[in-house]
Design a protein around this motif. Structure first.
Motif, PDB file in Angstrom:
ATOM      1  N   LEU A 366      -3.448   0.849 -13.577  1.00 48.99           N
ATOM      2  CA  LEU A 366      -4.413   0.113 -12.773  1.00 48.99           C
ATOM      3  C   LEU A 366      -3.699  -0.882 -11.851  1.00 48.99           C
ATOM      4  N   PHE A 367      -2.661  -1.528 -12.406  1.00 53.02           N
ATOM      5  CA  PHE A 367      -1.855  -2.497 -11.654  1.00 53.02           C
ATOM      6  C   PHE A 367      -1.235  -1.820 -10.429  1.00 53.02           C
ATOM      7  N   SER A 368      -0.691  -0.619 -10.653  1.00 53.53           N
ATOM      8  CA  SER A 368      -0.059   0.119  -9.555  1.00 53.53           C
ATOM      9  C   SER A 368      -1.089   0.624  -8.560  1.00 53.53           C
ATOM     10  N   ALA A 369      -2.201   1.157  -9.094  1.00 51.83           N
ATOM     11  CA  ALA A 369      -3.223   1.739  -8.215  1.00 51.83           C
ATOM     12  C   ALA A 369      -3.801   0.686  -7.274  1.00 51.83           C
ATOM     13  N   LEU A 370      -3.889  -0.546  -7.732  1.00 50.59           N
ATOM     14  CA  LEU A 370      -4.427  -1.610  -6.876  1.00 50.59           C
ATOM     15  C   LEU A 370      -3.345  -2.210  -5.963  1.00 50.59           C
ATOM     16  N   GLY A 371      -2.126  -1.731  -6.114  1.00 51.78           N
ATOM     17  CA  GLY A 371      -1.027  -2.224  -5.269  1.00 51.78           C
ATOM     18  C   GLY A 371      -0.685  -3.681  -5.545  1.00 51.78           C
ATOM     19  N   LEU A 372      -0.876  -4.106  -6.787  1.00 49.36           N
ATOM     20  CA  LEU A 372      -0.741  -5.536  -7.095  1.00 49.36           C
ATOM     21  C   LEU A 372       0.711  -6.024  -7.129  1.00 49.36           C
ATOM     22  N   PHE A 415       4.594  -5.053   2.978  1.00 44.32           N
ATOM     23  CA  PHE A 415       4.232  -3.629   3.016  1.00 44.32           C
ATOM     24  C   PHE A 415       5.239  -2.928   3.918  1.00 44.32           C
ATOM     25  N   ALA A 416       5.799  -1.822   3.426  1.00 48.58           N
ATOM     26  CA  ALA A 416       6.850  -1.140   4.197  1.00 48.58           C
ATOM     27  C   ALA A 416       6.261  -0.050   5.085  1.00 48.58           C
ATOM     28  N   TYR A 417       6.841   0.079   6.276  1.00 52.59           N
ATOM     29  CA  TYR A 417       6.375   1.104   7.221  1.00 52.59           C
ATOM     30  C   TYR A 417       6.358   2.492   6.597  1.00 52.59           C
ATOM     31  N   SER A 418       7.427   2.811   5.890  1.00 57.57           N
ATOM     32  CA  SER A 418       7.527   4.187   5.380  1.00 57.57           C
ATOM     33  C   SER A 418       6.516   4.460   4.267  1.00 57.57           C
ATOM     34  N   ASP A 419       5.878   3.390   3.739  1.00 63.34           N
ATOM     35  CA  ASP A 419       4.827   3.611   2.750  1.00 63.34           C
ATOM     36  C   ASP A 419       3.612   4.306   3.363  1.00 63.34           C
ATOM     37  N   SER A 420       3.527   4.244   4.692  1.00 57.07           N
ATOM     38  CA  SER A 420       2.370   4.865   5.344  1.00 57.07           C
ATOM     39  C   SER A 420       2.577   6.359   5.539  1.00 57.07           C
ATOM     40  N   GLU A 421       3.775   6.839   5.211  1.00 58.72           N
ATOM     41  CA  GLU A 421       4.051   8.260   5.419  1.00 58.72           C
ATOM     42  C   GLU A 421       4.486   8.912   4.111  1.00 58.72           C
ATOM     43  N   ASP A 422       4.258  10.174   4.069  1.00 61.51           N
ATOM     44  CA  ASP A 422       4.587  10.917   2.859  1.00 61.51           C
ATOM     45  C   ASP A 422       6.061  11.335   2.909  1.00 61.51           C
ATOM     46  N   VAL A 423       6.926  10.392   2.624  1.00 58.51           N
ATOM     47  CA  VAL A 423       8.363  10.688   2.678  1.00 58.51           C
ATOM     48  C   VAL A 423       9.041  10.311   1.364  1.00 58.51           C
ATOM     49  N   LEU A 424      10.123  10.994   1.090  1.00 54.57           N
ATOM     50  CA  LEU A 424      10.850  10.710  -0.146  1.00 54.57           C
ATOM     51  C   LEU A 424      11.699   9.456   0.020  1.00 54.57           C
ATOM     52  N   PRO A 425      11.739   8.608  -1.007  1.00 54.34           N
ATOM     53  CA  PRO A 425      12.574   7.409  -0.896  1.00 54.34           C
ATOM     54  C   PRO A 425      14.050   7.776  -0.758  1.00 54.34           C
ATOM     55  N   GLY A 426      14.712   7.055   0.133  1.00 51.83           N
ATOM     56  CA  GLY A 426      16.147   7.291   0.334  1.00 51.83           C
ATOM     57  C   GLY A 426      16.454   8.485   1.207  1.00 51.83           C
ATOM     58  N   GLY A 444      -1.260  -4.400  16.921  1.00 50.06           N
ATOM     59  CA  GLY A 444      -2.153  -3.256  16.718  1.00 50.06           C
ATOM     60  C   GLY A 444      -1.497  -2.190  15.850  1.00 50.06           C
ATOM     61  N   HIS A 445      -0.232  -1.903  16.158  1.00 50.78           N
ATOM     62  CA  HIS A 445       0.509  -0.878  15.431  1.00 50.78           C
ATOM     63  C   HIS A 445       0.621  -1.249  13.949  1.00 50.78           C
ATOM     64  N   ASP A 446       0.986  -2.491  13.682  1.00 48.65           N
ATOM     65  CA  ASP A 446       1.175  -2.916  12.292  1.00 48.65           C
ATOM     66  C   ASP A 446      -0.144  -2.921  11.520  1.00 48.65           C
ATOM     67  N   MET A 447      -1.233  -3.271  12.203  1.00 46.74           N
ATOM     68  CA  MET A 447      -2.530  -3.260  11.524  1.00 46.74           C
ATOM     69  C   MET A 447      -2.949  -1.828  11.167  1.00 46.74           C
ATOM     70  N   ARG A 448      -2.630  -0.900  12.067  1.00 52.12           N
ATOM     71  CA  ARG A 448      -2.928   0.513  11.776  1.00 52.12           C
ATOM     72  C   ARG A 448      -2.122   0.986  10.566  1.00 52.12           C
ATOM     73  N   ILE A 449      -0.883   0.562  10.500  1.00 54.55           N
ATOM     74  CA  ILE A 449      -0.021   0.934   9.370  1.00 54.55           C
ATOM     75  C   ILE A 449      -0.590   0.354   8.074  1.00 54.55           C
ATOM     76  N   TRP A 455      -5.506   2.424   2.707  1.00 56.00           N
ATOM     77  CA  TRP A 455      -6.462   3.540   2.606  1.00 56.00           C
ATOM     78  C   TRP A 455      -5.898   4.667   1.747  1.00 56.00           C
ATOM     79  N   SER A 456      -4.683   5.047   2.058  1.00 57.65           N
ATOM     80  CA  SER A 456      -4.144   6.208   1.340  1.00 57.65           C
ATOM     81  C   SER A 456      -3.551   5.813  -0.012  1.00 57.65           C
ATOM     82  N   ASN A 457      -3.385   4.492  -0.194  1.00 56.71           N
ATOM     83  CA  ASN A 457      -2.822   3.985  -1.437  1.00 56.71           C
ATOM     84  C   ASN A 457      -1.499   4.659  -1.771  1.00 56.71           C
ATOM     85  N   THR A 458      -0.704   4.877  -0.731  1.00 56.31           N
ATOM     86  CA  THR A 458       0.613   5.470  -0.964  1.00 56.31           C
ATOM     87  C   THR A 458       1.665   4.383  -1.023  1.00 56.31           C
TER      88      THR A 458
END
Lengths: 472, 122
Positions: A366-372, A415-426, A444-449, A455-458
Motif C-alpha cells: 500500500l505504501f508503494s502503491a500510494l507513492g509515499l 519525481f524522476a522524468y524516467s518514471d513517466s516512461e516504461d524503461v528499465l532502470p540503468g 507545462g512539460h514538467d506538469m504533464r510528466i 496517473w500511471s503510478n509507475t
C-alpha cells in the motif's frame, strides 16, 4: 569547394577540465573561437559549404554558428561515433562530399595563415595534398575517390599547422597571434592604436595604462590605475579593479579581478588561476580577489508552482505516510536513512532521506502503491533544494560524478522524468528519457510528466528501481 | 506514423514518416520484431520524413538495436533532419548508432562490408 571539419574527443577532451560547459572547439584564441579560425581558413580556400562533425555533444557550436549566414557560408552539422576512421566518415557524409573538391581538417590544431596572402592549396596539383602535425591533419583533394593517391607532404607555404595538445600550446599560440600575427586574422574588436583591439562597451577609467599588444572583449571595465599589458587578452564581461597589473596573461570572459593584484603568465577563468606551463589550477575562495561574473538568467518559474504542489502533496500524504510507516515500523519492516545525492554537474551534494521497507507486506504494498516514499523528499522541494519533477536522483559516487560531467542540464527532482516512461532502470533508454526531458523541461512539460507519473503510478517508489525507496 | 519497408541487397530499408513518439514506438517495435523473426538482421532506418521524435521513439530504436545485435545484425540511421539530429545529440544516442547522410550511403555501407567478407544476416 567544401570543407569537412572534424573534432574528436580523444584529441580535445583534455581541454574540458579548463573550459567546463563548452565544447573545446569553442575555446577562444584572442577572443575568437578556434572553430571560427578554421571557418575563416576554409573561406580563404574558397569553400562555400562546411560540415562540422563531432563525436561529443556540442550544442554551443550550433548556437554560435547556426547555419553560417553571418559568414556567408552554408554550415551543416553531423555526429559520429568515437574513433571513426576517415574512410567511414567520408562514407557517412558521402552526399556532402561527393564529387567536389574537399578540404578536410581533422584534429585539434591551429592553422596559421595570412588573410592578406590568400590561399589556394590545390594550385598546381592533380589529386591533392596532405599536411599533418602532432594532433591532426589537413587534407585537400579534388575528389575523395583520389584520396588513396594523396601522399604526405608539405602543402604550399600558404599556411602552417600548430598542434594543440596541452594548455601551454593554446597559451603560446594566443600570445603568438596577439604579438606577431594580429594582422593575419580577422579578430573581434576595433583598433584604436597599433596592437590594441577594443570590444564594445569598454570602460577605461582615468589612470589606466594599456601597453600593446592587448585585446579587450565586450562589456569590460578597467578601473583606476590598472595596468594592462603587454601581451594580454581580456574576454567579455570582465572587471579589473584598480591598481591591478596584468602582463602576458589571458583573462577569460566573466571574470572579476580584485584590487592591487599582479598577474603574469597566467590564465584567469572566473575564480581560477591556471598556470599554462604545467596546467596547475588554483581555486581562489576569496571573492574580493577573484570571482566569476555570470549573466543573470530568468528564474525557473516552475519552482514556485512545484513548491506549492509539494505542499499540497505533503498535506494529502502526511496522514497515510505516518500511519503506514508506523505500522511497518511495528513489524520491523521500515527504516529511514540519509544518503548523499548529487545535485549538480559540479558535484554539489545533499543528504536526502531514503525509505527502506518490505514491499511484500500488505502495508508495504500500500505504501508503494500510494507513492509515499516520495513524501520525505517533499521537505527538500519546499525548501527549494530539489525540484518537484526533475532528473533521477543519483547517489554520490564516482561513476555518477563522471556521468554528470557530460550532463549540464541535470537538475534532480523528487519525481524522476524516467518514471513517466516504461524503461528499465540503468538502461540506455532510461538515460535517453532523462536527457530528453531535461532538455525540454519547462512548467507545462514538467506538469504533464507529473500527471503521467501519478496517473500511471509507475513511480520508481512502486517498483524496484534504485531510487529513493529501496527494498529491505 | 507510416513505416515503409523496402528490401535492398544485404539490408532492409525502413522509411518512417510522421511523428515518432511513444505511441508510434510500439508500432515500430512490432514491425522490427516481425522482420527480425523473419531473419532480417541488417536495417537502414530513414528518418528524413520524421517530423518529431521523442524519448519514446529513441528508446524503441535502442531496444530494437539491442535485439538485432543479439543476432549479429545492426541498425544504421540515415538522413536525419536538423530537428531530429538535435534530439540525437541531446540524448547522445549518436554514440551507439552509425549515422549516414543518405539512405543510399547507409545501404552501400552494408554492401561494402559484404564485399569485404563481413558476414551479414539477412
Amino acid at each position: 569547394m567544401k570543407a569537412l571539419i572534424i573534432f574528436r574527443e580523444r584529441d580535445c577532451g583534455w581541454l574540458r577540465e579548463f573550459y567546463p560547459g563548452h565544447h573545446p572547439a569553442m575555446v577562444t584564441i584572442c577572443n575568437k573561437p578556434l572553430l571560427e579560425f578554421k571557418l575563416d581558413f576554409a573561406m580563404l580556400c574558397g569553400c562555400t559549404e562546411v560540415r562540422i562533425v563531432v563525436d561529443e555533444s556540442g550544442p554551443d557550436i550550433e548556437t554560435y554558428f547556426a547555419g553560417g549566414e553571418r559568414w556567408g557560408l552554408d554550415i551543416s552539422y553531423s555526429l559520429m561515433k568515437a574513433d571513426e576512421s576517415i574512410d567511414s566518415l567520408l562514407l557517412k557524409n558521402s552526399t556532402f562530399c561527393h564529387a567536389v573538391p574537399l578540404l578536410l581538417i581533422d584534429g585539434f590544431l591551429f592553422i596559421h595563415y595570412d588573410k592578406a596572402k590568400g590561399c589556394d592549396p590545390l594550385a598546381g596539383v592533380d589529386t591533392g595534398l596532405l599536411s599533418s602535425c602532432a594532433s591532426g591533419t589537413v587534407l585537400v583533394t579534388e575528389d575523395i575517390r583520389c584520396m588513396k593517391s594523396i601522399s604526405d607532404g608539405s602543402l604550399a607555404q600558404d599556411f602552417a599547422l600548430s598542434p594543440l595538445t596541452c594548455l601551454d600550446d593554446l597559451f603560446q599560440i594566443s600570445l603568438q597571434v596577439l604579438e606577431a600575427e594580429q594582422a593575419h586574422y580577422v579578430l573581434p574588436g576595433y583598433g584604436t592604436d597599433r596592437g590594441i583591439l577594443l570590444g564594445q562597451n569598454v570602460e577605461i577609467s582615468r589612470g589606466v595604462a594599456i601597453v600593446p599588444p592587448v585585446i579587450i572583449g565586450d562589456n569590460v571595465r578597467l578601473l583606476g590605475n590598472a595596468q594592462i599589458g603587454p601581451g594580454v587578452v581580456i574576454g567579455s564581461r570582465v572587471i579589473i579593479d584598480s591598481g591591478t597589473q596584468v602582463k602576458r596573461s589571458i583573462v577569460q570572459q566573466g571574470s572579476y579581478l580584485g584590487r592591487e593584484l599582479f598577474l603574469s603568465e597566467r590564465i584567469i577563468s572566473g575564480d581560477r588561476v591556471i598556470s599554462p606551463r604545467d596546467g596547475a589550477i588554483l581555486d581562489i575562495e576569496d571573492g574580493c580577489l577573484l570571482s566569476p561574473i555570470t549573466p543573470q538568467t530568468p528564474g525557473y518559474g516552475g519552482r514556485v508552482v512545484g513548491t506549492l504542489l509539494a505542499m499540497l502533496l505533503a498535506a494529502v500524504w502526511v496522514v497515510p505516510y505516518y500511519l503506514l510507516a508506523g505500522l511497518q515500523k511495528i513489524q520491523h519492516d521500515w527504516h529511514l536513512e540519509y544518503r548523499n545525492f548529487l545535485l549538480t554537474e559540479r558535484g554539489d551534494c545533499l543528504a536526502l532521506p531514503v525509505v527502506r521497507n518490505n514491499r511484500h507486506s500488505l502495508a508495504g504494498k500500500l505504501f508503494s502503491a500510494l507513492g509515499l516514499a516520495t513524501f520525505p523528499l517533499l521537505a527538500a522541494v519546499i525548501r527549494g533544494k530539489l525540484l518537484l519533477v526533475g532528473n533521477r536522483l543519483l547517489a554520490d559516487h564516482r561513476a555518477n560524478r563522471e556521468l554528470l560531467r557530460g550532463f549540464p542540464e541535470y537538475l534532480p527532482g523528487a519525481f524522476a522524468y524516467s518514471d513517466s516512461e516504461d524503461v528499465l532502470p540503468g538502461s540506455m533508454e532510461e538515460e535517453i528519457a532523462e536527457r530528453y526531458h531535461a532538455a525540454n523541461r519547462g512548467l507545462g512539460h514538467d506538469m504533464r510528466i507529473l500527471q503521467k507519473i501519478v496517473w500511471s503510478n509507475t513511480s520508481a517508489h512502486a517498483t524496484d528501481k534504485p531510487a529513493q525507496s529501496l527494498p529491505l | 506514423m507510416e513505416i515503409t519497408s523496402l528490401r535492398k541487397t544485404n539490408s532492409m530499408l525502413l522509411s518512417l514518416q510522421g511523428r515518432f513518439d511513444a505511441g508510434a514506438a510500439d508500432d515500430f517495435k512490432e514491425k522490427m520484431r516481425t522482420l527480425t523473426a523473419q531473419g532480417v538482421a541488417c536495417y537502414v532506418i530513414d528518418l528524413s520524413r520524421v517530423s518529431y521524435i521523442d524519448s519514446g521513439g529513441l528508446g524503441s530504436l535502442v531496444t530494437s538495436l539491442r535485439r538485432v545485435r543479439e543476432i549479429q545484425g545492426d541498425i544504421r540511421i540515415a538522413s536525419l533532419s536538423d530537428k531530429v539530429r538535435k534530439v540525437f545529440e541531446l540524448t547522445r544516442v549518436y554514440r551507439i548508432f552509425d549515422i549516414y547522410d543518405s539512405s543510399e550511403s547507409a545501404v552501400a555501407s552494408y554492401q561494402a562490408e559484404a564485399v569485404q567478407g563481413v558476414p551479414l544476416c539477412i
